[in-house]
Design a protein around this motif. Sequence first.
Motif, short mmCIF file in Angstrom:
data_model
loop_
_atom_site.label_atom_id
_atom_site.label_comp_id
_atom_site.label_asym_id
_atom_site.label_seq_id
_atom_site.Cartn_x
_atom_site.Cartn_y
_atom_site.Cartn_z
N THR A 233 38.96 -81.73 67.91
CA THR A 233 40.19 -81.00 67.65
C THR A 233 41.37 -81.70 68.31
O THR A 233 42.45 -81.85 67.72
CB THR A 233 40.07 -79.56 68.20
N GLU A 234 41.11 -82.18 69.53
CA GLU A 234 42.14 -82.89 70.30
C GLU A 234 42.61 -84.15 69.54
O GLU A 234 43.81 -84.37 69.33
CB GLU A 234 41.49 -83.28 71.63
N ILE A 235 41.63 -84.92 69.09
CA ILE A 235 41.93 -86.18 68.37
C ILE A 235 42.74 -85.87 67.10
O ILE A 235 43.76 -86.52 66.82
CB ILE A 235 40.63 -86.91 67.98
N LEU A 236 42.26 -84.85 66.37
CA LEU A 236 42.89 -84.57 65.08
C LEU A 236 44.29 -83.98 65.26
O LEU A 236 45.20 -84.28 64.48
CB LEU A 236 42.02 -83.62 64.25
N LYS A 237 44.47 -83.18 66.30
CA LYS A 237 45.79 -82.61 66.54
C LYS A 237 46.80 -83.72 66.85
O LYS A 237 47.93 -83.72 66.36
CB LYS A 237 45.74 -81.64 67.74
N GLU A 238 46.34 -84.66 67.63
CA GLU A 238 47.19 -85.79 67.98
C GLU A 238 47.59 -86.57 66.73
O GLU A 238 48.74 -86.93 66.54
CB GLU A 238 46.43 -86.69 68.95
#
Lengths: 396, 223
Positions: A233-238
Motif C-alpha cells: 500500500t505504501e509503495i502504491l500510494k507513493e
Amino acid sequence: MIQSVRMAIKSISGNKMRAFLTMLGIIIGVMALVILVSLVSGATGNVTDTIARLGSDQITVRISDNKGAPVTIGDLSAWMEEETFGRIAPVASESVMAKYGTETGTMTVYGTTAPYKDIQKLSVLVGRFLKTADEENVSFVCVVNETAATELVGYADCLGEDIHLNGQRFRVVGVLKDDDTSLTSVFRSGSMVAYIPHAALVRLSASVTREITSFYVSAAADGTVDAAKERLTEILKERFDQDEDAFTVSSQNALESAMSSVTSILAVLLGGIAAISLVVGGIGIMNIMLVTVTERTREIGIRKAIGASRGMILTQFLVEAVVICMLGCALGILGSWGVLRLITTVVSGLSISFQMSGGVVLIAVLFCFFIGIVFGLYPANKAARMAPIDALHYGG
Amino acid sequence: MIVLKDVCKTYQVGDEIVRALDHASLTVEDGEFVSIIGPSGSGKSTMMNIIGCLDTADSGAYLLDDIPIEDYSENELAQIRSRKIGFVFQSFNLIPQLTAAENVELPLIYQRVRRAERHRRVSEALERVQLTGRMHHLPSELSGGQQQRVAIARAIAAHPSLILADEPTGNLDSHTGRDIMDIFHELHEGGNTIVLITHDDSVARQAQRSIHILDGRVREVAP
C-alpha cells in the motif's frame, strides 16, 4: 449449605430411576448444546485451515487509475526484490474462442508470468508451467487445465498439440491438475482455462495492454501477509500521488474472517436451539419437583414441626433442583465427550478433530445452574409456604 | 412454663363453624408432667397445635416461658419450635431417607448447632433412649418402639423447655407402650417438662396431673 447438598443427594439417591428420568431432559439438552457447538467449531477450524492452506498469503492488487505512471512487468520484478514480498505475478484475462480440429469452445485465457503458479499453488499434471523466457520471447505457448485438455483436445496428456485461441495458434506446453489443493483450481475446474504469457495476451487481446492493472503478490512467509499488504500500500500510494482510491489491495484474510463470522453465527444459532431443549429439560425438572413437593408434604410438615424455617425448606428444595440439574449437566458433558470422540473416530478420514471447547462447557454449566434456580424456585417456594399443621396431617 | 388464658380457636368446616377451643385456660409449671385427655374431636389436637406453636389462637393469650406467642410470623414460630419444643408424634414422623442418627441431628441442624456439638448431643440423646447400637439404621429397619425412641431422642436432642407428645403410645402394643412411658417418666425425673396428649385413661393417669378436654372446654381432674 454443604448440609443441604448432602440432604439433596440423599433424597435424590432415594429414587434413582426418577432422578435419572428427570435429569434426562437436561442431559439431552447439554449434549445437544455441547455437541452442536463443538461440531460447528470443529468444522469451522477445518474450513479455515483449508482456506489458509489454499493460500491466504496471497494478496490481490487492482489498479483503477494509474495517474500516468502505469505499472509494468519490470516494476513487478523490481518489487519482487523486496524482502517482505514472496512472488509477484501480473494477471489479465480474456474470454476467447478456442479451437482444436473441429472442436470449439469458449475458454478463459489468463495472461501471466511464471511466479503465478507458486502464488496460486497450482500443480502441473504433465509438462511445465510458463517460464520467464516465454514472457521475454513472447512465445505463443499455453498451459491448459485438465478440463480444457479433456474437453477440447480429448485427452489430458496433450503436450505439443496446437490449439487456436481467437485464430492464433498456441502450443500446449503443460497441463494443470484439477485438484483441491488450490482455491483457484477448485473454482476453475469446471470450465476450460488456459494460461499464456502476459505479453502473448497483449498481442491476442484488444483490451489488454502492457499496462498492468491487476497482479497477485504472495507474502514472504506465513503470517506476514499484513506486513506485506502494508508495504504494498505504501509503495502504491507513493506511486499514485497518495491517492488511496486509485488502487485496492485485498487478501484472503478477508475471506477467512468472513467465513469465521458466518460460522460463529451458525454456532450461536445452533447453540440457541440446543438451549431451548435445555429449557424444556428445566420444565421437566419443575414438573417432577412439584410432584415431589406434594409427595413429601408430610416430610415438610415434620421438618417444620421440628424447627425448619421457610428459608430452610426453600433452600432444601432449591438445592435439590440445582443438584439434579448439575448432575444432569455433568452426565451430559460426559456423554457429549464420548459422542465427540466417537464422531472424531468415525470421520477420521476427514481429519477433522472435534474438540470439546472449554467455553461451551462453561456456558452449559452456568446455564444448567441458572435453569435449576429458575425452575426450582416455584416448587421450592410452594414447599416452603405450606402451613406446618396442614402438612403434618397430610395423608394421615 | 406454659400459660394459656381464655384461648379460643374456631374452624370453618363447610358452612359449619366449629369451636375447637372455647375459652380454654391452662397452666403447666416447669418440670411438670401433665396429660391432656379427651375423646377425638374434643379439641385436643388444636390444643396441641397451639401449645406446639404450629398454630396461633384466635383470641386469648399464650405465654411460653413468659414469651407471648401471638401474631408471630411463620419464621418466628419456626424458631420458637426449634428452640423450645420437642415433638413426639403418634406415627413417629421420622424422615424415612435418614438414619436414626440423622433424624436426631435434624433439629440441631435447623438450630445451626456446630458439627462436633451436634454429634455429641446426638449420641447423648440416643444413649438416653438406649439406641446407640442402632444409630445408623433407617427407620424402616427399626421396630415401632425403636422408631418412637428415635423420635423421643430427636425431641430431647435440642434441649427443649417442653416435650410435647401426641398419643406417643397410640401406634404401639401395650408392652412397647409401657417401655415408652418409662422413658417419659425418666425424662420427667430428669427435670423435663412433659405435656402428653392422649385419649387413653391408663396413660393419662401416669402423669402428675390430668386435664380433661371436652368440646373445647378444659377441666382439671385430680390425679
